[in-house]
Design an enzyme around this catalytic site. Structure first.
Site, PDB file in Angstrom:
ATOM      1  N   SER B 192       0.839  -1.188   0.000  1.00 56.02           N
ATOM      2  CA  SER B 192       0.000   0.000   0.000  1.00 56.02           C
ATOM      3  C   SER B 192       0.889   1.259   0.000  1.00 56.02           C
ATOM      4  CB  SER B 192      -0.910  -0.062   1.232  1.00 56.02           C
ATOM      5  OG  SER B 192      -2.105   0.613   1.020  1.00 56.02           O
ATOM      6  N   ASP B 442      -8.491  -5.485  -6.153  1.00 56.91           N
ATOM      7  CA  ASP B 442      -8.132  -4.381  -5.260  1.00 56.91           C
ATOM      8  C   ASP B 442      -8.399  -3.049  -5.954  1.00 56.91           C
ATOM      9  OD1 ASP B 442      -6.972  -2.619  -3.507  1.00 56.91           O
ATOM     10  OD2 ASP B 442      -4.900  -3.286  -3.867  1.00 56.91           O
ATOM     11  N   HIS B 467      -5.968  -6.657  -1.981  1.00 55.22           N
ATOM     12  CA  HIS B 467      -4.938  -5.739  -1.468  1.00 55.22           C
ATOM     13  C   HIS B 467      -3.757  -6.464  -0.808  1.00 55.22           C
ATOM     14  CE1 HIS B 467      -3.919  -1.579  -0.943  1.00 55.22           C
ATOM     15  NE2 HIS B 467      -3.894  -1.621   0.371  1.00 55.22           N
TER      16      HIS B 467
END
Lengths: 510, 510
Positions: B192, B442, B467
């Site tokens: 991320s 995602d 994710h």
């Protein structure tokens, strides 16, 4: 009637002051220890910026910059000056390139005037020419004025190389956006510290600039990457290769100077012998003056007469040594020394007396940089150097910096941020399109990249070249090797631009 | 008896709050305009950090860092926390690699606990494991405490990505020097925002790290590089691919919600219908709660049951839609919605009532980052999104940031500093050894790199991935594609390390 000052000389050649700033805190030579202590010279003292005219056509503009790009702190913005010429630019539609000179530690007009190569090339490339000024120099003063910018360590604290690079990045990105010229390739240029900035900018902002010509850029003059003796050894070799006796005279002279200075009336005698305008107060002031002359001479040891700031013959060190060596037998060491350095300080013969003092109250930007980020260890070896022997002593250096600026140096920061250790591996694997050009007579060449790293990170080394001569305008007197060097640089830069267009097209056509 | 709060959910998945932070300031849906206004959720509210135990063995250490690496300002230093394990490290002599996870916007222990892949690999590689914490998160607080660090815009101003990268660079350089491990290659990891940091660090500090695995790193989610509708379109597609009627129900629900909320006793009815612990004050609070659920569900739309923070079935969106679609005929839209989101908020069936409120006084670090550097435009399209339609409106966003932090966003800074525009050309020519791994379910994948750029800048895209699942410990339930993906990542990383040794040896043997 001309009075030459050390400061006006210091302006001449960027980076020379590093030598002095990082100069010997400890001196091993027995006599020398008695008379010498480090002094920090200034780059832009009050006499430092002569009006050199404006040989090239450009507009002067200003751009509002953040003071700290890397924090969100609400600091006052400052106006960065930049010079721009779009006279030959073929514009966005034809993807005209942008030649960006990375302004270094001085007034940008001076760099523009002395970087003729970029101006000479612009019409051939249909290029825009851009000379952004380095923050805290020239007119690009934070806090509204030089006095306020240089007031103290707090006001000076945004004078760093990374901030300067970010200034360039933000400026050119903004300019391109406003001109819808996002596709136009940017090529970086720089000499000396400006060359370091150009190389670093290519490494840190490859999305902004497609290549860099880094001339005389000692990016390896940090920590222990090159031996600290390198600089003074090269200066010394410049003299040794002309004449062993000249080298020996200089090597001997330091002790003589000390013992003369210690005699009754010694300082008075030295004042007279060296035709100083004012009474010599400390022998070490004379040391600095001589040290500077030799180091400068090595940097401008060009193969043809030059008039960089003061007129010099071609091969000036040959001339210095000729003068020293040709004195009649019985001439004293110091008389010979005076004859020699007069070639540097008084080639026209018009100087009546020499002024050693510099503006004593100014704080100089480069001294600040040398005391914070640009910590370049310097030493002088017992055998191969003609200067007084001394070791690099970081503690003394640190103390001086604390005394001068109330600041603690960051000796390992530059290599952390920009690399340097194991640079061959790193540059080979990651870098591209950088020319490191160096002349081997230039004492700074020893701290630069002298070997090809890869196909596109190349070293252009000229045996007879000195400090970033390739960046100057071509003249009728240029020797063949210089003509060839510049032609090769042009070819490489042309290749970068073609390559850029090709890769861009291939990506866009996918 | 369990009360789930929005905050505790927000902790789950780094970056989700960006969606909310950058959430719709203008709403085109007619009904929606009446009831909706943007709210800024927080990432690390007071319930946000559950003690998740310490599944891996490491030492906790602290390192003194400068607050501003890029200026010389005399600011108070701060203690950066880092987790270290040398348990499997083969040490300097055998050039044991160093695996460095780029700590992102949260407590580093939480990332360490949830990045099992790095721990799983360490023994195989004989690697040291290093988890440095991101400044202003967890225990790594400038000014001595979270309250002081988060006091105001001035104290927060050093919370930037560049400073965080410099922290990592200084820490690992220092650590290696102290261990005489300068030759040990560093490999970066991150998920991320941490993945963005890993990719950027590889680009900016190639002399420090030989490669980066950037998992679910939306480095292109800036300015106009990808359409602002991307994120919500992907969330919506997650639902549409399971069931058109499910998608339609959600799309319809927003207007229904508004009109219900406007009725007499409407808020009371909604409170009851959604089993809220406290009376609903504004319909938009329910909006946020639902919006978050859908976006989170897309991010954790894993193919097997997961227990990331709360238990969820495999293919959770399939389950949500099954619930919504299988309601008896005549079930109202809002009843269906409640059935659906209960899969997310109450899969165990133990929640008695839902708590929408969050710690109302905290200032969240990510919100600050989103309001300064991480300006990611978000919009919701009329056709393909199941969310209320809205355009990206920078002015409103700017106003919100001013209101919340007295700060002006820098929407073009990230691409100036790290690139992004024409990234294919730039990364192809300059980058190397970066894996961009993404799962297409995602919603952040749309802002990442989904195509191979070169032989060494590669995109690993999994159709059924969500994710940064690849960063988690392997389990017996891993589907084949995940096992293969991780094996491929291991292979590439192994290749980087071998290549490093080879190139290093070849340079040293010259």
């Amino acid at each position: 009637m001309t009075k030459l000052t050390l400061t006006s000389l210091l302006l001449l050649l960027p980076l020379i002051f590093i030598v002095l700033t990082s100069a010997p805190p400890t001196i091993a030579s027995e006599a020398a220890t008695k008379g010498y202590s480090k002094s920090i010279p200034r780059f832009l003292g009050k006499f430092a910026y002569p009006n050199r005219g404006k040989p090239f056509q450009y507009e002067t503009r200003y751009f509002e910059q953040r003071l700290d790009h890397f924090s969100i702190a609400d600091l006052p913005k400052f106006r960065q000056r930049y010079l721009i010429s779009t006279r030959h630019w073929t514009g966005p539609d034809r993807m005209g390139p942008i030649f960006l000179y990375c302004g270094n530690e001085g007034d940008i007009e001076w760099f523009a005037a002395n970087t003729g190569f970029v101006w000479d090339m612009a019409p051939r490339f249909g290029a825009m020419v851009l000379f952004p000024e380095h923050r805290y120099y020239g007119e690009s003063m934070p806090y509204g004025s030089r006095d306020k910018a240089y007031a103290n360590a707090a006001s000076l604290s945004y004078l760093t190389a990374e901030q300067a690079l970010a200034d360039f990045a933000v400026l050119v990105t903004n300019l391109k956006r406003n001109l819808s010229a996002e596709g136009c390739p940017v090529v970086l240029f720089g000499g000396s510290y400006g060359g370091m900035l150009a190389a670093w900018m290519r490494l840190k902002y490859p999305h902004i600039a497609i290549g860099a010509l880094a001339s005389s850029a000692p990016i390896l003059q940090f920590e222990d990457i090159v031996p600290p003796e390198t600089f003074y050894d090269i200066v010394s070799n410049n003299f040794k290769r002309e004449s062993i006796s000249c080298f020996d005279t200089i090597k001997k002279s330091w002790d003589v100077l000390i013992s003369e200075g210690q005699k009754n009336d010694g300082l008075k005698q030295l004042t007279k012998a060296f035709r100083l305008c004012r009474d010599l107060k400390r022998t070490e002031d004379l040391y600095d003056w001589l040290d500077s002359a030799y180091s400068f001479l090595a940097m401008v040891n060009y193969p043809y007469p030059s008039d960089f700031l003061m007129p010099l013959p071609g091969h000036p060190i040959k001339e210095v040594c000729r003068k020293m060596d040709s004195c009649p037998e019985g001439t004293s060491v110091l008389e010979r020394i005076f004859e020699g350095v007069s070639v540097y300080y008084n080639y026209t013969g018009k100087v009546e007396c020499f002024q050693l003092d510099d503006d004593p109250h100014g704080m100089d930007g480069w001294n600040w940089q040398a005391c914070t980020e640009m910590v370049m260890p310097m030493a002088s070896s017992r055998e191969s150097s003609m200067f007084p022997t001394y070791d690099y002593n970081y503690s003394s250096f640190q103390e001086e910096c604390w005394k001068d600026f109330s600041v603690k140096p960051r000796p390992t920061w530059i290599t952390t941020e920009f690399g340097g250790h194991e640079f061959k591996t790193t540059l080979k694997v990651f870098g591209s399109n950088i020319i490191f050009s160096n002349g081997l007579l230039d004492p700074w060449s020893g701290g630069s990249v002298l070997q090809n790293i890869s196909e596109t990170v190349v070293a252009l080394v000229t045996e007879e070249g000195a400090h970033h001569i390739d960046l100057r305008s071509s003249t009728a007197e240029d020797p063949d090797w210089l003509v060839e060097q510049r032609a090769f640089e042009v070819k490489l830069i042309k290749g970068w631009i073609e390559d850029y267009h090709q890769k861009r097209n291939s990506v866009f056509s996918i």
